[in-house]
Design a protein around this motif. Structure first.
Motif, short mmCIF file in Angstrom:
data_model
loop_
_atom_site.label_atom_id
_atom_site.label_comp_id
_atom_site.label_asym_id
_atom_site.label_seq_id
_atom_site.Cartn_x
_atom_site.Cartn_y
_atom_site.Cartn_z
N ALA A 153 0.83 -1.21 0.00
CA ALA A 153 0.00 0.00 0.00
C ALA A 153 0.86 1.25 0.00
O ALA A 153 0.51 2.26 -0.60
N GLU A 154 2.03 1.18 0.68
CA GLU A 154 2.85 2.37 0.88
C GLU A 154 3.76 2.68 -0.30
O GLU A 154 3.95 3.84 -0.67
N ALA A 155 4.36 1.66 -0.90
CA ALA A 155 5.37 1.88 -1.94
C ALA A 155 4.96 1.34 -3.30
O ALA A 155 5.74 1.39 -4.25
N GLY A 156 3.75 0.81 -3.42
CA GLY A 156 3.32 0.26 -4.68
C GLY A 156 3.99 -1.06 -4.98
O GLY A 156 4.28 -1.85 -4.08
N LEU A 157 4.25 -1.30 -6.25
CA LEU A 157 4.88 -2.55 -6.68
C LEU A 157 6.39 -2.46 -6.49
O LEU A 157 7.02 -1.48 -6.93
N VAL A 158 6.95 -3.45 -5.81
CA VAL A 158 8.41 -3.50 -5.61
C VAL A 158 8.90 -4.89 -5.99
O VAL A 158 8.21 -5.89 -5.78
N ALA A 159 10.11 -4.94 -6.55
CA ALA A 159 10.74 -6.20 -6.91
C ALA A 159 11.94 -6.43 -6.02
O ALA A 159 12.65 -5.48 -5.65
N THR A 213 2.18 -7.17 -13.88
CA THR A 213 2.48 -6.81 -15.26
C THR A 213 2.25 -5.34 -15.57
O THR A 213 3.02 -4.72 -16.30
N LEU A 214 1.18 -4.77 -15.02
CA LEU A 214 0.74 -3.45 -15.45
C LEU A 214 1.17 -2.30 -14.55
O LEU A 214 1.35 -1.18 -15.03
N LEU A 215 1.31 -2.54 -13.26
CA LEU A 215 1.61 -1.43 -12.37
C LEU A 215 3.09 -1.04 -12.45
O LEU A 215 3.96 -1.92 -12.39
N PRO A 216 3.39 0.23 -12.59
CA PRO A 216 4.79 0.65 -12.59
C PRO A 216 5.39 0.52 -11.19
O PRO A 216 4.71 0.78 -10.20
N GLU A 217 6.64 0.13 -11.11
CA GLU A 217 7.27 -0.06 -9.81
C GLU A 217 7.47 1.28 -9.10
O GLU A 217 7.77 2.30 -9.71
N GLY A 218 7.29 1.23 -7.78
CA GLY A 218 7.59 2.40 -6.96
C GLY A 218 6.53 3.47 -6.92
O GLY A 218 6.74 4.54 -6.35
N HIS A 219 5.35 3.20 -7.50
CA HIS A 219 4.26 4.17 -7.48
C HIS A 219 3.10 3.59 -6.68
O HIS A 219 2.53 2.58 -7.08
N PRO A 220 2.76 4.18 -5.55
CA PRO A 220 1.68 3.62 -4.73
C PRO A 220 0.32 3.78 -5.38
O PRO A 220 0.00 4.83 -5.94
N TYR A 221 -0.47 2.72 -5.29
CA TYR A 221 -1.86 2.72 -5.74
C TYR A 221 -2.69 2.12 -4.61
O TYR A 221 -3.11 0.96 -4.67
N PRO A 222 -2.92 2.90 -3.55
CA PRO A 222 -3.60 2.35 -2.36
C PRO A 222 -4.99 1.79 -2.65
O PRO A 222 -5.39 0.79 -2.06
N ARG A 223 -5.73 2.41 -3.57
CA ARG A 223 -7.07 1.90 -3.89
C ARG A 223 -6.99 0.56 -4.61
O ARG A 223 -7.79 -0.34 -4.35
N VAL A 224 -6.03 0.42 -5.49
CA VAL A 224 -5.84 -0.86 -6.18
C VAL A 224 -5.45 -1.94 -5.18
O VAL A 224 -6.00 -3.05 -5.19
N HIS A 225 -4.53 -1.62 -4.28
CA HIS A 225 -4.09 -2.58 -3.27
C HIS A 225 -5.25 -3.01 -2.38
O HIS A 225 -5.47 -4.21 -2.16
N ALA A 226 -6.01 -2.06 -1.88
CA ALA A 226 -7.11 -2.37 -0.97
C ALA A 226 -8.20 -3.17 -1.66
O ALA A 226 -8.77 -4.11 -1.09
N THR A 227 -8.52 -2.81 -2.90
CA THR A 227 -9.58 -3.52 -3.62
C THR A 227 -9.16 -4.94 -3.97
O THR A 227 -9.95 -5.88 -3.87
N LEU A 228 -7.90 -5.11 -4.35
CA LEU A 228 -7.40 -6.45 -4.65
C LEU A 228 -7.49 -7.34 -3.41
O LEU A 228 -7.93 -8.48 -3.49
N GLU A 229 -7.10 -6.80 -2.28
CA GLU A 229 -7.19 -7.55 -1.01
C GLU A 229 -8.64 -7.95 -0.73
O GLU A 229 -8.91 -9.08 -0.32
#
Length: 241
Positions: free
Chosen positions: A27-33, A99-115
């Motif tokens: 939620a905080e940092a978006g997608l990280v590898a 695949t689609l989310l850029p790394e390092g950009h938070p998307y809190p709504r996407v994270h919460a909805t996916l959960e």
């Protein structure tokens, strides 16, 4: 980069003799590898299954070096693997995020909805409710990535009432009167997408058809589409049943 947070596992690829490169959604940092030492081991393999919620402790020494990560299971969703629809949902949702989310950009709504969708899939009370939530998630993902549909006004007349169709070209709503002569070329706009409330199986199927059209047209291309859409096909097959 240093990070200590809960995360969803989205994808894991074997790396080296026993490690794995893993994409996590936070939620905080978006997608990280990160590289997880021992990620292919019997001990860690369950923690790196897509959809698992983990405690992620990430340490990257430089900006160019792939971070190393340690993980601990917070919530296992291993039971989803025994339900064909739930398994397809996990594969599709986690694959989309990875695949689609850029790394390092938070998307809190996407994270919460996916959960929340994964939670619904675990309950297994009403698959139709879960699939309606999936359609809403896909439309949210399109919007968050800059390809949102405009379902607020009619593209032809500007009116806000009696919206009945969606243009497959523009992604804009069309009123019943303006769209009637072209109904065979337009998507039908399910009421639950624009007004909320319960949804029939037919409404859910149409909403998923709309979302898939724009995701594949605007976000997925080439091999990325081929690798993901098999799971989406299985979801639609289950809905038809």
């Amino acid at each position: 980069m240093h990070l200590d947070a809960e995360a969803l596992v989205c994808a894991a690829i074997a790396h080296g003799e026993n490690g794995a490169v893993v994409r996590f959604l936070t939620a905080e940092a978006g997608l990280v590898a990160a590289y997880v030492p021992g990620g292919r081991s019997q001990r860690l393999r369950p923690a790196l299954a897509p959809g698992t919620r983990v405690r992620l402790r990430l340490d990257g020494r430089t900006e160019t070096q792939l971070a190393r990560a340690g993980v601990e299971i917070v919530r296992s969703r291993a039971a989803l693997a025994f339900d064909p629809l739930a398994l397809a949902l996990v594969e599709w949702l986690a694959g989309l995020a990875a695949t689609l989310l850029p790394e390092g950009h938070p998307y809190p709504r996407v994270h919460a909805t996916l959960e929340s969708i994964l939670d619904l899939a675990e309950l297994q009370d009403d698959p139709l409710v879960t699939l309606a939530a999936l359609a809403r998630f896909e439309l949210l993902l399109l919007a968050e990535l800059g390809f949102g549909l405009d379902l607020s006004t009619c593209a032809a007349t500007g009116q806000t009432e009696d919206l009945a169709f969606v243009s497959p070209k523009t992604g804009r709503a069309v009123s019943a009167g303006a769209g009637a002569p072209y109904a065979d070329r337009l998507f039908r706009l399910p009421a639950f997408i624009s007004n909320g409330g319960a949804a029939s199986a037919e409404d859910v199927a149409e909403a998923l058809r709309i979302a898939r059209h724009f995701i594949e047209r605007d976000l997925l291309t080439g091999r990325r589409a081929a690798n993901l859409t098999a799971a989406r096909d299985r979801i639609e097959t289950r809905l038809k049943r």
